[in-house]
Design a protein around this motif. Structure first.
Motif, PDB file in Angstrom:
ATOM      1  N   LYS A  66      -3.584   8.699  -7.200  1.00 31.69           N
ATOM      2  CA  LYS A  66      -2.978   7.949  -6.398  1.00 31.69           C
ATOM      3  C   LYS A  66      -2.304   6.333  -6.340  1.00 31.69           C
ATOM      4  O   LYS A  66      -3.647   6.012  -6.568  1.00 31.69           O
ATOM      5  CB  LYS A  66      -2.962   8.332  -4.563  1.00 31.69           C
ATOM      6  CG  LYS A  66      -1.760   8.087  -4.084  1.00 31.69           C
ATOM      7  CD  LYS A  66      -1.955   8.350  -2.731  1.00 31.69           C
ATOM      8  CE  LYS A  66      -2.417   6.937  -1.571  1.00 31.69           C
ATOM      9  NZ  LYS A  66      -1.885   7.301  -0.420  1.00 31.69           N
ATOM     10  N   HIS A  67      -1.666   6.015  -6.968  1.00 24.33           N
ATOM     11  CA  HIS A  67      -1.308   4.040  -7.053  1.00 24.33           C
ATOM     12  C   HIS A  67      -0.803   4.426  -6.117  1.00 24.33           C
ATOM     13  O   HIS A  67       0.323   4.729  -5.732  1.00 24.33           O
ATOM     14  CB  HIS A  67      -1.236   4.466  -8.846  1.00 24.33           C
ATOM     15  CG  HIS A  67      -1.825   4.249  -9.648  1.00 24.33           C
ATOM     16  ND1 HIS A  67      -3.105   3.574  -9.943  1.00 24.33           N
ATOM     17  CD2 HIS A  67      -2.520   5.021 -10.626  1.00 24.33           C
ATOM     18  CE1 HIS A  67      -4.099   3.059 -10.636  1.00 24.33           C
ATOM     19  NE2 HIS A  67      -3.919   4.316 -11.536  1.00 24.33           N
ATOM     20  N   VAL A  68      -0.116   2.676  -6.520  1.00 24.17           N
ATOM     21  CA  VAL A  68       0.461   2.069  -4.817  1.00 24.17           C
ATOM     22  C   VAL A  68       1.391   1.281  -5.515  1.00 24.17           C
ATOM     23  O   VAL A  68       1.186   0.661  -6.520  1.00 24.17           O
ATOM     24  CB  VAL A  68      -0.491   1.378  -3.643  1.00 24.17           C
ATOM     25  CG1 VAL A  68      -0.970   2.341  -3.139  1.00 24.17           C
ATOM     26  CG2 VAL A  68      -1.070   0.340  -4.774  1.00 24.17           C
ATOM     27  N   GLN A  72     -10.687  12.916  -1.162  1.00 25.13           N
ATOM     28  CA  GLN A  72     -11.151  11.698  -0.942  1.00 25.13           C
ATOM     29  C   GLN A  72     -12.499  12.843  -1.162  1.00 25.13           C
ATOM     30  O   GLN A  72     -13.234  11.233  -1.575  1.00 25.13           O
ATOM     31  CB  GLN A  72     -10.884  11.850   0.965  1.00 25.13           C
ATOM     32  CG  GLN A  72     -11.427  10.865   0.883  1.00 25.13           C
ATOM     33  CD  GLN A  72     -10.836   9.315   0.399  1.00 25.13           C
ATOM     34  OE1 GLN A  72      -9.412   9.460   0.276  1.00 25.13           O
ATOM     35  NE2 GLN A  72     -11.210   7.953   0.517  1.00 25.13           N
ATOM     36  N   SER A 119       0.312  -1.893  -7.563  1.00 23.74           N
ATOM     37  CA  SER A 119       0.094  -1.889  -8.935  1.00 23.74           C
ATOM     38  C   SER A 119       0.832  -2.575  -9.654  1.00 23.74           C
ATOM     39  O   SER A 119      -0.124  -3.875 -10.844  1.00 23.74           O
ATOM     40  CB  SER A 119      -0.108  -0.660  -9.418  1.00 23.74           C
ATOM     41  OG  SER A 119       1.081   0.014  -9.469  1.00 23.74           O
ATOM     42  N   GLU A 174       0.703  -1.432   0.268  1.00 22.93           N
ATOM     43  CA  GLU A 174      -0.257   0.177   0.563  1.00 22.93           C
ATOM     44  C   GLU A 174       0.424   1.133   0.280  1.00 22.93           C
ATOM     45  O   GLU A 174       0.340   1.974   0.016  1.00 22.93           O
ATOM     46  CB  GLU A 174      -0.409   0.155   1.410  1.00 22.93           C
ATOM     47  CG  GLU A 174      -1.795  -1.219   1.061  1.00 22.93           C
ATOM     48  CD  GLU A 174      -2.959  -0.817  -0.225  1.00 22.93           C
ATOM     49  OE1 GLU A 174      -3.273   0.135  -0.644  1.00 22.93           O
ATOM     50  OE2 GLU A 174      -3.152  -2.529  -0.584  1.00 22.93           O
ATOM     51  N   GLU A 209      -7.500   6.257 -13.733  1.00 16.93           N
ATOM     52  CA  GLU A 209      -7.952   5.058 -12.282  1.00 16.93           C
ATOM     53  C   GLU A 209      -7.424   3.867 -11.896  1.00 16.93           C
ATOM     54  O   GLU A 209      -7.658   3.680 -11.137  1.00 16.93           O
ATOM     55  CB  GLU A 209      -8.943   6.055 -11.492  1.00 16.93           C
ATOM     56  CG  GLU A 209      -9.520   7.279 -11.520  1.00 16.93           C
ATOM     57  CD  GLU A 209      -9.680   8.453 -12.627  1.00 16.93           C
ATOM     58  OE1 GLU A 209      -9.293   7.917 -14.189  1.00 16.93           O
ATOM     59  OE2 GLU A 209      -9.996   9.235 -13.015  1.00 16.93           O
ATOM     60  N   PRO A 267       2.793   4.732  -1.487  1.00 22.19           N
ATOM     61  CA  PRO A 267       2.188   5.152  -3.109  1.00 22.19           C
ATOM     62  C   PRO A 267       3.273   5.144  -3.604  1.00 22.19           C
ATOM     63  O   PRO A 267       4.297   5.714  -3.806  1.00 22.19           O
ATOM     64  CB  PRO A 267       2.021   6.693  -2.221  1.00 22.19           C
ATOM     65  CG  PRO A 267       2.606   6.524  -0.826  1.00 22.19           C
ATOM     66  CD  PRO A 267       2.656   4.986  -0.457  1.00 22.19           C
ATOM     67  N   SER A 292      -4.396  -2.874  -8.756  1.00 22.54           N
ATOM     68  CA  SER A 292      -3.901  -1.738  -9.671  1.00 22.54           C
ATOM     69  C   SER A 292      -5.356  -0.451  -9.686  1.00 22.54           C
ATOM     70  O   SER A 292      -4.666   0.417  -9.879  1.00 22.54           O
ATOM     71  CB  SER A 292      -3.748  -1.644 -11.165  1.00 22.54           C
ATOM     72  OG  SER A 292      -4.192  -2.188 -11.773  1.00 22.54           O
ATOM     73  N   TYR A 336     -12.798  11.388  -5.107  1.00 26.25           N
ATOM     74  CA  TYR A 336     -12.802   9.833  -5.029  1.00 26.25           C
ATOM     75  C   TYR A 336     -14.515   9.346  -4.418  1.00 26.25           C
ATOM     76  O   TYR A 336     -14.587   8.101  -5.208  1.00 26.25           O
ATOM     77  CB  TYR A 336     -11.592  10.013  -4.307  1.00 26.25           C
ATOM     78  CG  TYR A 336     -11.325   7.731  -3.402  1.00 26.25           C
ATOM     79  CD1 TYR A 336     -10.826   7.820  -5.041  1.00 26.25           C
ATOM     80  CD2 TYR A 336     -12.212   7.479  -2.602  1.00 26.25           C
ATOM     81  CE1 TYR A 336     -10.604   6.066  -4.908  1.00 26.25           C
ATOM     82  CE2 TYR A 336     -11.491   5.802  -2.433  1.00 26.25           C
ATOM     83  CZ  TYR A 336     -11.150   5.202  -3.695  1.00 26.25           C
ATOM     84  OH  TYR A 336     -10.704   3.844  -3.929  1.00 26.25           O
ATOM     85  N   ARG A 353      -6.262   4.111  -5.301  1.00 28.73           N
ATOM     86  CA  ARG A 353      -6.312   4.497  -3.394  1.00 28.73           C
ATOM     87  C   ARG A 353      -7.351   5.719  -3.456  1.00 28.73           C
ATOM     88  O   ARG A 353      -7.690   5.879  -2.528  1.00 28.73           O
ATOM     89  CB  ARG A 353      -4.793   4.407  -2.947  1.00 28.73           C
ATOM     90  CG  ARG A 353      -4.466   3.186  -3.266  1.00 28.73           C
ATOM     91  CD  ARG A 353      -5.746   1.745  -3.003  1.00 28.73           C
ATOM     92  NE  ARG A 353      -4.688   0.850  -2.856  1.00 28.73           N
ATOM     93  CZ  ARG A 353      -4.339   0.181  -4.036  1.00 28.73           C
ATOM     94  NH1 ARG A 353      -5.204  -0.617  -5.062  1.00 28.73           N
ATOM     95  NH2 ARG A 353      -3.628  -1.659  -3.178  1.00 28.73           N
ATOM     96  N   THR A 354      -7.167   6.918  -4.190  1.00 30.08           N
ATOM     97  CA  THR A 354      -8.022   8.132  -3.473  1.00 30.08           C
ATOM     98  C   THR A 354      -7.213   8.671  -4.676  1.00 30.08           C
ATOM     99  O   THR A 354      -6.453   9.102  -5.903  1.00 30.08           O
ATOM    100  CB  THR A 354      -7.448   8.960  -1.853  1.00 30.08           C
ATOM    101  OG1 THR A 354      -8.289   9.492  -2.335  1.00 30.08           O
ATOM    102  CG2 THR A 354      -5.732   9.250  -2.416  1.00 30.08           C
TER     103      THR A 354
END
Ligand code: WT7
Length: 567
Positions: A218-220, A418, A223, A199, A353, A201, A409, A421, A412-413
């Protein structure tokens, strides 16, 4: 036989752990995309294999092995760490498609910082909005783009480091600026890679919405699991492939499938950074014996326009698999490719996204020209009724494309937003903002977007952003921006402008306004046409009705205009 084998069999037994196992990743352990794309490939015995072949303007050529990219990304990572950057700091990459961009991407990830790639054609205002929103701490750029950064740096209190990858003399540098020539730096063989987890980023991509500011997706690091398996099953990459993804890493295709996907599989990829021409593209394929080619409908339409004759001047027989993304892929383009390359383009549908391919025509599966194909295994996709948000069972009925959240993937926001999102979810579904139908065999057919966002040649443009730029000009009273049809880009931007009292509409003023906004926007967001109007159509409550202008441009029924103000 494709890497995936039978789609139906894969659907039956699917879990994402297939990918995790192949990657040797276990839940809860460290996963760092930078390491996976370079060090691990070397550990697997491919250190001397070519990772990147680059060709730039004026015929510049460079080639790098996986060991090179491991070393150079270590070097940049260590440099960034030494100047004081830490995990989760945002580091913007603002460069053309030069090798340094690719190495920096991995280097930033290796120190656990967040990569913020931005398209180098962005004007200073577009750049400013995105750096401000992300509170970006460092930017890596080229001398040729430095003037844009200099113009805005004083308004960016969080921006501490401006790193330039070309040679500049000490005396030419201003505050915050540092020169870092990767290739002259002492190579760093060993570095302590930051132990990012699932998790943590990784990448922050900006995308345009209908209203308000662009949103940071935002990806982590997890993905990787989706990007790995979709690359393997959809792009069908194999060890001896020579892969070409035509997208710029300023956009998600250029990172998910222009860096992470091929490199986490240890695949050789080619990059061409010298603008578009049919001649140079076919030449590039022939010369490098490209086998797998991932491109976009606008480019394909431009190639079609260049004619079939030119194709016969090249030997393109190396091509094995073709895929496309970003906009609707017309059935003519699929059929044209079959005729000229002996194989169809496989459409892929996804978004910034979603981080990876969601719906596609799989290799080895029957391609229905004009259809986007079927959901990737593990992805629960539906079209929802537009009022109840319940899945539609009836084939051919239009609804909203939606996915059940939970694939690795998924964004996350939205950065610092938020609320926006949360607005994307209804009844446990993630809403893409697109509309489609599903046929009786389960194939998805794209209908259009469900909002005002303009998709011009695969680039999303927010009408709001263009209108805001226009409004800053002294003569502009009000403006409304919509799309209009275009042969190559499908849609282009058109601006309606009503002037403030005292200004007269004429060609000079139009040019002046265009020059004014050109500095703020990127080239693709620029209006291709301006129309001066006395007043804009509005609702009685004073909201501009873009819908009316849109219908006018597309020759469509205007629909319900009962709320239109009339005096
Ligand atoms: C939007 C996402 C993810 C890659 C690049 C675009 C449109 C994307 C298709 C397709 C019709 C498509 C949608 C989507 N789009 N692929 N195969 N057929 N439309 O990423 O900038 O986030 O744009 O592009 O409207 O929502 P993006």
């Amino acid at each position: 036989m494709s890497n995936m084998g039978s789609y139906d069999e894969r659907l039956k037994n699917f879990t994402w752990s297939i990918a995790a196992e192949e990657l040797g990743y276990k839940d809860g352990e460290v996963v760092n995309i930078g390491w996976y794309c370079s060090d691990r490939i070397c550990d697997l015995g491919k250190a001397e294999k070519t990772a990147l072949y680059y060709e730039g303007f004026g015929g510049a050529q460079r080639s790098y092995t996986f060991n090179d990219i491991r070393l150079i990304s270590n070097t940049i990572g260590t440099f960034l760490r030494n100047i004081g950057l830490v995990n989760e700091d945002r580091v913007c990459l603002f460069m053309d498609r030069i090798p340094e961009l690719y190495f920096s991407f991995l280097g930033v990830l290796k120190i656990g910082a967040i990569v913020q790639p931005l398209f180098s054609a962005f004007g200073d205002e577009s750049l400013f909005i995105r750096l401000e929103n992300a509170q970006t701490r460092a930017i890596i750029t080229q001398k040729k783009h430095l003037s844009k950064v200099r113009k805005i740096k004083d308004r960016l209190p969080y921006l501490e480091f401006i790193i330039i990858v070309d040679q500049l003399k000490e005396t030419e540098l201003e505050g915050k600026e540092i020169v870092f020539r990767f290739e002259n730096a002492e190579p760093v063989d060993k570095m302590a890679i930051y132990p990012t987890k699932a998790e943590s980023p990784s990448v922050l991509h900006y995308t345009s919405g209908t209203t308000g500011q662009p949103k940071g997706v935002k990806h982590v690091h997890l993905s990787l699991v989706s990007q790995y398996l979709t690359t393997k099953w959809v792009l069908d990459l194999r060890d001896d492939d020579i892969y070409w993804c035509t997208a710029d890493p300023g956009w998600v295709t250029g990172t998910s499938y222009g860096i992470i996907g091929p490199w986490c599989m240890g695949i050789t990829q080619c990059v061409l950074d010298s603008g578009f021409s049919a001649q140079s593209w076919y030449q590039f394929i022939e010369k490098n014996k490209i086998t797998v080619w991932y491109s976009a409908p606008t480019a394909i339409r431009s190639l079609m326009k260049a004619g079939d004759e030119i194709i016969r001047n090249f030997n393109l027989s190396s091509l094995r698999h073709l895929a496309s993304v970003g906009e609707p892929l017309n059935s003519e383009a699929v059929i044209w490719a079959e005729k000229n390359f002996g194989k169809p383009f496989h459409d892929t549908f996804w978004q910034t996204e979603t981080g990876s391919i969601m719906i596609t025509n799989f290799p080895g599966m029957k391609v229905k020209p004009g259809s986007m194909g079927k959901p990737f295994p593990g992805i629960i996709a539906a079209v929802l009724e537009q009022k109840t948000f319940e899945p539609i069972d009836e084939p051919g009925k239009i609804g909203l494309i939606a996915f059940r959240p939970g694939w690795p993937s998924m964004m996350r926001t939205y950065w610092n937003n938020q609320e926006k999102y949360n607005e994307k979810f209804v009844n446990g579904w993630y809403l893409t903002g697109d509309k489609a139908t599903i046929d009786n065999e389960g194939y998805f057919w794209f209908i259009g977007r469900d909002d005002d966002v303009i998709n011009t040649g695969g680039h999303l443009v927010s009408p709001f952003e263009v209108e805001s730029a226009l409004l800053e000009h002294a003569a502009v009273g009000e403006s409304a921006v919509v799309s209009k049809p275009d042969e190559i880009n499908m849609e282009v931007v058109k601006a309606f402008i009503s002037l403030k009292p005292g200004y007269v509409p004429n060609k000079e003023l139009e040019l002046e306004i265009m020059n004014f906004i050109r500095k703020k926007l990127s080239s693709f967001a620029m209006p291709q046409e301006v129309e001066f109007v006395e007043k804009l159509p509005k609702t009685r409550s004073g909201k501009i009705m873009r819908r009316v202008l849109h219908a006018q441009e597309w020759g469509e029924e205007i629909g319900d205009i009962s709320t239109l103000e009339n005096d």
